[in-house]
Scaffold this active site. Sequence first.
Site, PDB file in Angstrom:
ATOM      1  N   ILE A  38       0.828  -1.308  -0.090  1.00  0.00           N
ATOM      2  CA  ILE A  38       0.217  -0.160   0.259  1.00  0.00           C
ATOM      3  C   ILE A  38       0.753   0.967  -0.357  1.00  0.00           C
ATOM      4  O   ILE A  38       0.411   2.022  -0.147  1.00  0.00           O
ATOM      5  CB  ILE A  38      -1.098   0.034   1.115  1.00  0.00           C
ATOM      6  N   ASP A  39       2.293   1.021   0.152  1.00  0.00           N
ATOM      7  CA  ASP A  39       3.221   1.998   0.312  1.00  0.00           C
ATOM      8  C   ASP A  39       3.460   2.346  -0.585  1.00  0.00           C
ATOM      9  O   ASP A  39       3.964   4.005  -0.726  1.00  0.00           O
ATOM     10  CB  ASP A  39       4.304   1.867   1.039  1.00  0.00           C
ATOM     11  N   HIS A  60       5.320   3.652   5.915  1.00  0.00           N
ATOM     12  CA  HIS A  60       6.021   3.183   5.629  1.00  0.00           C
ATOM     13  C   HIS A  60       7.362   4.738   5.754  1.00  0.00           C
ATOM     14  O   HIS A  60       7.162   5.479   6.413  1.00  0.00           O
ATOM     15  CB  HIS A  60       6.685   1.873   5.402  1.00  0.00           C
TER      16      HIS A  60
HETATM   17  O1  F6P Z   1       4.427  -1.736   4.384  1.00  0.00           O
HETATM   18  C1  F6P Z   1       3.013  -1.578   4.695  1.00  0.00           C
HETATM   19  C2  F6P Z   1       3.247  -1.370   6.178  1.00  0.00           C
HETATM   20  O2  F6P Z   1       1.551  -0.460   6.534  1.00  0.00           O
HETATM   21  C3  F6P Z   1       3.200   0.431   6.637  1.00  0.00           C
HETATM   22  O3  F6P Z   1       2.782   0.477   5.872  1.00  0.00           O
HETATM   23  C4  F6P Z   1       3.552   0.024   8.033  1.00  0.00           C
HETATM   24  O4  F6P Z   1       4.323   0.818   8.172  1.00  0.00           O
HETATM   25  C5  F6P Z   1       3.421  -1.276   8.146  1.00  0.00           C
HETATM   26  O5  F6P Z   1       2.936  -2.178   6.825  1.00  0.00           O
HETATM   27  C6  F6P Z   1       3.421  -1.644   9.113  1.00  0.00           C
HETATM   28  O6  F6P Z   1       4.058  -3.463   9.614  1.00  0.00           O
HETATM   29  P1  F6P Z   1       3.520  -4.903  10.457  1.00  0.00           P
HETATM   30  O7  F6P Z   1       2.263  -4.746   9.215  1.00  0.00           O
HETATM   31  O8  F6P Z   1       4.188  -5.541  10.725  1.00  0.00           O
HETATM   32  O9  F6P Z   1       2.359  -3.832  11.622  1.00  0.00           O
END
Ligand code: F6P
Length: 375
Positions: free
Chosen positions: A136-137, A181
């Site tokens: 989604i980033d 992120h």
């Molecule tokens: O990479 C997608 C994402 O949703 C980022 O936007 C976010 O910082 C990260 O994953 C969160 O990671 P996790 O799902 O491991 O908490």
Amino acid sequence: MKPIKRIGILTAGGDSPGLNAAIRAAGKAMIGEYGWEMLGFRDGFLGLAENRYVKLGKNELAGILTLGGTFLGTSRDKPHRMIINGRERDMLGTITANYRRLKLDALVCIGGGGTHKNALRLVEQGLRVLTLPKTIDNDVPCTDVTIGFDTALGIASEAIDRLHSTAHSHHRIVVAEIMGHNAGWLALGAGIASGADVILIPEIPYDIEKIAAAIRRRSRHGTNFSIVAVAEGAKSLEDAALFAEVERKRKNARTKEEKEYAKLRMTEFDTKHSGNTLRLARHLEELTKLESRVTILGYVQRGGTPSTADRILATRLGTACARLVVEGASGVMVAARGDGVKPVPIAEVAGSLKLVTRDHSWLQAARAVGTSLGD
Ligand code: F6P
């Protein structure tokens, strides 16, 4: 009788809408169009290491186009540093052996930055790997867009639309924290689409005095509420300088002690950085005398059915991947390019990030409608 060819598929990293649509597209094409067998590995690279998979066929691929998430499951496990029974182990050899024993002719990995680094490690082991860009980033380079981005953009934009009414009714500053992120694509896109008054992204460290001045200017002109769209990775000028110093120490660390110290400083910084949005809101309240409130959109942005654009993107890339496999491609990401696709060496993608450039048209458009970008 020619032996039936067999392909594996896995989804790794953060889940996102469109993953099931991509699995379905690659599967229907590989099985239906080209007569291959397909094994779906559970929970990313972990399933490949632990030999956990499901044979994919019509039943498994039916009815999943519109489902959010990934029915195979996902994980952030790294092949070379996998936690197995509580111990960190290099599982590259096991994964390679499983790939060979299962007589896989190719493997498709659907994921973002981390997945491409892991896929490259498998390419270096001699495995035939292709990838699809998903996150989604939208921070994967060499592709126009990633699967999941459009859906998250719509969710974040609609959420900010809804926040306008409460900000307006209560004459408040409402700060919406958006995922992404270390990239600002989601916050910038959603901020523009929903008319945020301030948009803060990691690529442009912000000066809180300038944000406050922009909000006070709005008040002076009779608009005593503001919407601030802040990317979760956005930093103040001070924090950005601190982060750069910590990052420099980490990169220059040579001895075990230096590495340990750098890791500690990074943890300290991450701890300090979390809650950043709450501190930002409170500081703005002090500087502008307007009440402020925070909404962290979080995992809502990764949930639910994919948008039509993501369904089409996933179907385009998944079916193109099948065609590239049959044509003999290897070690490439299937990148979206305009209406078509382009195979890009995974080595050119792994370890790189696509960030918002200072001259990007979205930034120019935001400034042109009077949005403050904190600089
Ligand atoms: O990479 C997608 C994402 O949703 C980022 O936007 C976010 O910082 C990260 O994953 C969160 O990671 P996790 O799902 O491991 O908490």
